[in-house]
Scaffold this motif. Structure first.
Motif, PDB file in Angstrom:
ATOM      1  N   ASN A 127      -2.925  -5.736   3.465  1.00 20.73           N
ATOM      2  CA  ASN A 127      -3.600  -6.583   4.457  1.00 20.73           C
ATOM      3  C   ASN A 127      -3.415  -6.074   5.890  1.00 20.73           C
ATOM      4  OD1 ASN A 127      -0.998  -7.250   5.145  1.00 20.73           O
ATOM      5  ND2 ASN A 127      -1.118  -9.404   4.537  1.00 20.73           N
ATOM      6  N   GLY A 128      -2.753  -4.933   6.022  1.00 18.64           N
ATOM      7  CA  GLY A 128      -2.557  -4.344   7.339  1.00 18.64           C
ATOM      8  C   GLY A 128      -1.227  -4.650   7.987  1.00 18.64           C
ATOM      9  N   ASP A 129      -0.464  -5.598   7.428  1.00 19.53           N
ATOM     10  CA  ASP A 129       0.842  -5.931   7.990  1.00 19.53           C
ATOM     11  C   ASP A 129       1.860  -4.815   7.699  1.00 19.53           C
ATOM     12  OD1 ASP A 129      -0.151  -8.285   8.898  1.00 19.53           O
ATOM     13  OD2 ASP A 129       0.853  -9.560   7.424  1.00 19.53           O
ATOM     14  N   GLN A 167       0.836  -1.196   0.000  1.00 17.68           N
ATOM     15  CA  GLN A 167       0.000   0.000   0.000  1.00 17.68           C
ATOM     16  C   GLN A 167       0.878   1.258   0.000  1.00 17.68           C
ATOM     17  OE1 GLN A 167      -3.523   0.071   0.076  1.00 17.68           O
ATOM     18  NE2 GLN A 167      -3.251   2.271  -0.335  1.00 17.68           N
ATOM     19  N   THR A 168       1.858   1.282   0.897  1.00 23.68           N
ATOM     20  CA  THR A 168       2.725   2.459   1.051  1.00 23.68           C
ATOM     21  C   THR A 168       4.139   2.007   1.393  1.00 23.68           C
ATOM     22  OG1 THR A 168       0.844   3.732   1.907  1.00 23.68           O
ATOM     23  CG2 THR A 168       3.045   4.653   2.279  1.00 23.68           C
TER      24      THR A 168
END
Length: 367
Positions: free
Chosen positions: A302-304, A215-216
């Motif tokens: 996925n938030g990891d 994502q970033t």
């Protein structure tokens, strides 16, 4: 590159190799003579930079090789020419009038010109001094109201040094010199090692590296405008871009000479990763080659979060390249220019330089 930010050998070695050939008609310059002059050139550069905190850190105004490199070339050339004390003083003073190039030309084709001019102009200064030219003998002193070497560095504060002897420690004795493993600005090596480590952690966790899962990308780097380039559009800009080097290391698992070719630079995959980069400048991350670090954090969809950090890259003076790695680098670089027998002859001569009776043969092997 030493902890003071310059390219010491690049300014000195070509000058004394040229001199060894120039002098060969009158006398042979031994390998030991060459090494002594080389050491003098390195010493002058390092000592001058140690007199200024501005010079030691990532520079703001002048490109260091164009300043101290010119002085180092003049000093090494003066030593090989066997100039007397007064002539050496004049050689350095003349060199100071020939030194200096602005940092604005970093990341352009003009930047390599700086080191070329440094070696050429330093040699020229020594030859002019040998032929009687004089200059201000106080050029390296801190004289109020008179800009000498302080014209380059506002916080320049020279100190008296002990005469060479048993108690004098030459800079080369410390071996605090960094060797780059790929052709880019030294600062890139921290961020590349961090990116490679975070890629490895990604693979350990998920089996293979998948850029689409990111994502970033957060880069934690020191403040340094000329090497903070979000979207470089030339190979020279790419060599001076924290963002590009981090993304290339993430995508390919390494950075090498080919990383700065057009077919690598303008890949869609690289552009996609660059668009995800966010830069942060932590207060504890100084623009200083002794203290800085590079950190790469991948924020996944996925938030990891996966983090890689490097405070001492492989090749730094705290973590020097092995002899095997140095030879591998030389073989790789020289292989595009020299034949295999030439390369082996150069290696053999350099490794036995103290016993070489005529160092003018070394540049002949490089033709």
């Amino acid at each position: 590159m030493a902890p003071c930010h310059t390219h010491p050998s690049g300014a000195v070695l070509p000058a004394i190799l040229a001199l060894s050939q120039m002098l060969s008609n009158d006398r042979r310059v031994s390998g030991e003579d060459l090494l002594t002059a080389f050491n003098v050139g390195i010493e002058i550069q390092g000592r001058l930079m140690s007199f200024s905190s501005e010079a030691k850190n990532i520079p703001k105004k002048f490109h260091p090789p164009s300043v101290v490199g010119t002085m180092g070339s003049a000093a090494a050339s003066a030593k090989l020419l066997a100039l007397d004390k007064d002539q050496c003083t004049h050689a350095l003073a003349i060199a100071a009038s020939l030194a200096g190039a602005p940092m604005a030309n970093a990341a352009t084709l003009a930047k390599p010109l700086h080191i070329g001019n440094a070696t050429r102009l330093g040699l020229e200064a020594a030859i002019l001094a040998a032929n009687g030219m004089e200059a201000n003998s106080l050029i390296l002193d801190d004289v109020p109201g008179c800009s000498g070497f302080s014209a380059f560095y506002g916080d320049y504060q020279p100190k008296a040094l002990a005469s060479p002897g048993k108690q004098y420690e030459f800079l080369l004795e410390k071996q605090d010199i960094a060797f780059k493993s790929f052709p880019a600005h030294l600062g890139m090596h921290w961020i590349v090692d961090a990116a490679v480590s975070v890629r490895s952690r990604f693979e350990e966790q998920y089996g293979s590296f998948d850029p689409s899962a990111i994502q970033t990308i957060v880069l934690k780097i020191p403040v340094s405008k000329y090497i903070n380039r979000p979207y470089p559009d030339s190979e020279h800009q790419a060599r001076h871009s924290f963002q590009y080097n981090a993304c290339t290391a993430l995508l390919d698992g390494e950075v090498n000479i080919k990383s700065f070719h057009d077919d690598k630079m303008f890949r869609k995959e690289i552009h996609n990763l660059l668009s995800k980069v966010v830069v942060e400048h932590p207060q504890d991350n100084e623009a200083n080659f002794d203290k800085m670090y590079g950190e790469v954090a991948l924020l996944l969809k996925n938030g990891d979060v996966i983090i890689g950090k490097c405070d001492t890259f492989y090749g730094h003076w705290r973590k020097p390249l092995s002899r095997e790695s140095l030879l591998k680098k030389f073989l790789s670089n020289a292989g595009d220019i020299l034949q295999k027998d030439q390369i082996q002859a150069v290696i053999q001569m350099v490794e036995n330089l103290e016993s070489v009776t005529d160092s003018s043969q070394l540049p002949l092997l490089l033709q």
